[in-house]
Design a protein around this motif. Structure first.
Motif, PDB file in Angstrom:
ATOM      1  N   ILE A 133     107.598  44.315  -5.660  1.00 67.39           N
ATOM      2  CA  ILE A 133     106.173  44.139  -5.378  1.00 67.39           C
ATOM      3  C   ILE A 133     105.901  44.074  -3.868  1.00 67.39           C
ATOM      4  O   ILE A 133     105.032  44.804  -3.366  1.00 67.39           O
ATOM      5  CB  ILE A 133     105.615  42.920  -6.124  1.00 67.39           C
ATOM      6  N   PRO A 134     106.626  43.261  -3.099  1.00 67.86           N
ATOM      7  CA  PRO A 134     106.407  43.303  -1.644  1.00 67.86           C
ATOM      8  C   PRO A 134     106.744  44.661  -1.024  1.00 67.86           C
ATOM      9  O   PRO A 134     106.069  45.088  -0.082  1.00 67.86           O
ATOM     10  CB  PRO A 134     107.351  42.214  -1.113  1.00 67.86           C
ATOM     11  N   ALA A 135     107.746  45.348  -1.556  1.00 67.82           N
ATOM     12  CA  ALA A 135     108.088  46.671  -1.026  1.00 67.82           C
ATOM     13  C   ALA A 135     106.942  47.648  -1.224  1.00 67.82           C
ATOM     14  O   ALA A 135     106.632  48.462  -0.346  1.00 67.82           O
ATOM     15  CB  ALA A 135     109.362  47.195  -1.689  1.00 67.82           C
ATOM     16  N   GLY A 136     106.289  47.589  -2.396  1.00 69.49           N
ATOM     17  CA  GLY A 136     105.132  48.448  -2.634  1.00 69.49           C
ATOM     18  C   GLY A 136     103.988  48.120  -1.701  1.00 69.49           C
ATOM     19  O   GLY A 136     103.322  49.014  -1.166  1.00 69.49           O
ATOM     20  N   ALA A 137     103.745  46.825  -1.488  1.00 67.53           N
ATOM     21  CA  ALA A 137     102.680  46.412  -0.567  1.00 67.53           C
ATOM     22  C   ALA A 137     102.979  46.883   0.855  1.00 67.53           C
ATOM     23  O   ALA A 137     102.089  47.395   1.557  1.00 67.53           O
ATOM     24  CB  ALA A 137     102.523  44.893  -0.606  1.00 67.53           C
ATOM     25  N   MET A 138     104.230  46.728   1.301  1.00 67.24           N
ATOM     26  CA  MET A 138     104.592  47.133   2.652  1.00 67.24           C
ATOM     27  C   MET A 138     104.466  48.638   2.841  1.00 67.24           C
ATOM     28  O   MET A 138     104.038  49.118   3.898  1.00 67.24           O
ATOM     29  CB  MET A 138     106.016  46.680   2.970  1.00 67.24           C
ATOM     30  N   ALA A 139     104.815  49.401   1.806  1.00 69.48           N
ATOM     31  CA  ALA A 139     104.673  50.857   1.901  1.00 69.48           C
ATOM     32  C   ALA A 139     103.216  51.245   2.094  1.00 69.48           C
ATOM     33  O   ALA A 139     102.891  52.148   2.874  1.00 69.48           O
ATOM     34  CB  ALA A 139     105.247  51.514   0.645  1.00 69.48           C
ATOM     35  N   ASP A 140     102.307  50.562   1.404  1.00 68.22           N
ATOM     36  CA  ASP A 140     100.885  50.853   1.563  1.00 68.22           C
ATOM     37  C   ASP A 140     100.372  50.427   2.930  1.00 68.22           C
ATOM     38  O   ASP A 140      99.583  51.129   3.563  1.00 68.22           O
ATOM     39  CB  ASP A 140     100.085  50.164   0.461  1.00 68.22           C
TER      40      ASP A 140
END
Length: 384
Positions: free
Chosen positions: A263-270
């Motif tokens: 979940i944090p990885a997805g947020a950071m990618a955005d």
């Protein structure tokens, strides 16, 4: 793909659809019994962990609410928006479930207790599976979410004051707690381990709080974790290997570490604008209707199973075709529920047309910039 903005996290919306699809896969596999034993084993390997999608939803819920929290927002206004977001769709889905029971001549199974606890979203507090699985079995998780929403204003006010190191320690402690719960349950409540670990709202609260902590770390620019591709691969690996864990561990703990990274990885990618498969427009659109899909899919599958023959063993091609048709039907129903109930409910009942503020992300020193059901007593679906 849509361009990400500082406050918008479309990758997390795309992930919501994947989690909902895992739950659908579990229920389709549970109802459509394959005639070929080898094919049953393959389906079990691919689909039996689908209830772990619920754990993803709980962590994601805490993350998204903390990410979009409004400074100075009164608790009653927050609760009103949450009510507007889930309750109209829940009631319409409950009526849909009653209609499905009527069509399949099972309406006599509906007791006053099941109807009231399900309508009021308090069913998960009961140890009786006839009660917590209620009329629309998947809504036991909404009963947990209702508890989370009641607690969120106080939890967020407490955690947002914590420093980075305390948040990191809290994240590790919460993951460890999720792994510890099955051990504690076997000691304090032998015979009720499944309800205590998988269903009881206070136990599942740990995953929700973990989501809040992760969002605060990302927002502070303090998150340190793998990139999105590696985090996605890690989640897939943990999902496929969770079946080797003891039952109560696999139901909640099997993917908690991977979820905490994904979940944090997805947020950071955005936030960084880096490449993200989860940001694909089709996935984002499906993610937007995933709540409605979750509400209607179980009773759609269950009703079809009764009408087509519950004791039937299916040739694999036919089972795949039926599952595909039920997936499509569930999507159509979800779009209708989302468009004509969920969205109007938010507009009419939320009491605020002001959009959520864009969370301020503080760059880190490195320059990185800082969204099942258990088996029903009268149905063969094991979890979800």
């Amino acid at each position: 793909m849509p361009e990400p903005t500082a406050g918008r996290l479309p990758s997390l919306t795309g992930m919501r659809w994947a989690a909902a699809l895992l739950v659908f896969g579990l229920h389709a596999y549970s109802f459509l019994d394959l005639a070929v034993p080898h094919h049953r084993q393959v389906a079990k390997f691919l689909c039996d962990g689908g209830d772990l999608g619920v754990s993803f939803f709980f962590v994601l819920s805490g993350f998204v609410l903390a990410w979009s929290a409004r400074p100075g927002d009164p608790a009653r206004r927050f609760w009103r928006r949450r009510f507007a977001r889930i309750y109209p769709s829940h009631l319409v889905a409950l009526l849909f479930a009653l209609g499905c029971l009527l069509v399949t001549d099972r309406l006599a199974q509906v007791s006053t207790e099941r109807l009231l606890t399900g309508a009021l979203l308090v069913q998960a507090w009961s140890r009786d599976p006839h009660t917590y699985l209620g009329i629309n079995p998947v809504t036991w998780s909404l009963s947990c979410e209702a508890t989370f929403y009641l607690c969120f204003p106080a939890l967020y006010a407490l955690l947002r004051r914590a420093g980075t190191e305390r948040l990191r320690l809290a994240a590790v402690a919460l993951v460890a707690l999720v792994w510890l719960f099955p051990v504690l349950a076997s000691v304090v409540a032998p015979g009720s381990e499944h309800w205590l670990v998988y269903v009881w709202p206070l136990t599942r609260l740990a995953e929700f709080v973990l989501g809040i902590v992760l969002a605060l770390l990302v927002r502070a620019g303090a998150w340190r974790g793998p990139g999105l591709a590696l985090a996605t691969a890690g989640y897939v690996a943990s999902y496929l290997t969770a079946a080797w864990l003891p039952a109560e561990f696999r139901d909640t703990s099997g993917t908690i570490v991977a979820v905490s990274l994904l979940i944090p990885a997805g947020a950071m990618a955005d936030l960084r604008g880096t490449r993200s498969f989860w940001r694909h427009p089709y996935l984002v659109r499906l993610g937007e209707v995933s709540f409605a899909f979750y509400l209607v899919h179980y009773m759609t599958i269950d009703t079809a199973d009764v009408l087509l023959g519950r004791e039937r063993a299916w040739p694999t091609p036919q089972a795949v075709a039926v599952a595909g048709a039920l997936l499509l039907l569930s999507c159509v129903l979800a779009v209708l529920l989302h468009r004509y109930v969920e969205l109007p409910g938010v507009r009419l009942l939320s009491g605020s047309r002001r959009p959520a503020p864009v969370p301020r992300v503080i760059p880190a020193a490195s320059g990185a910039p800082a969204a099942g059901t258990t088996r029903a007593p009268d149905a063969p679906a094991p979890r979800g």
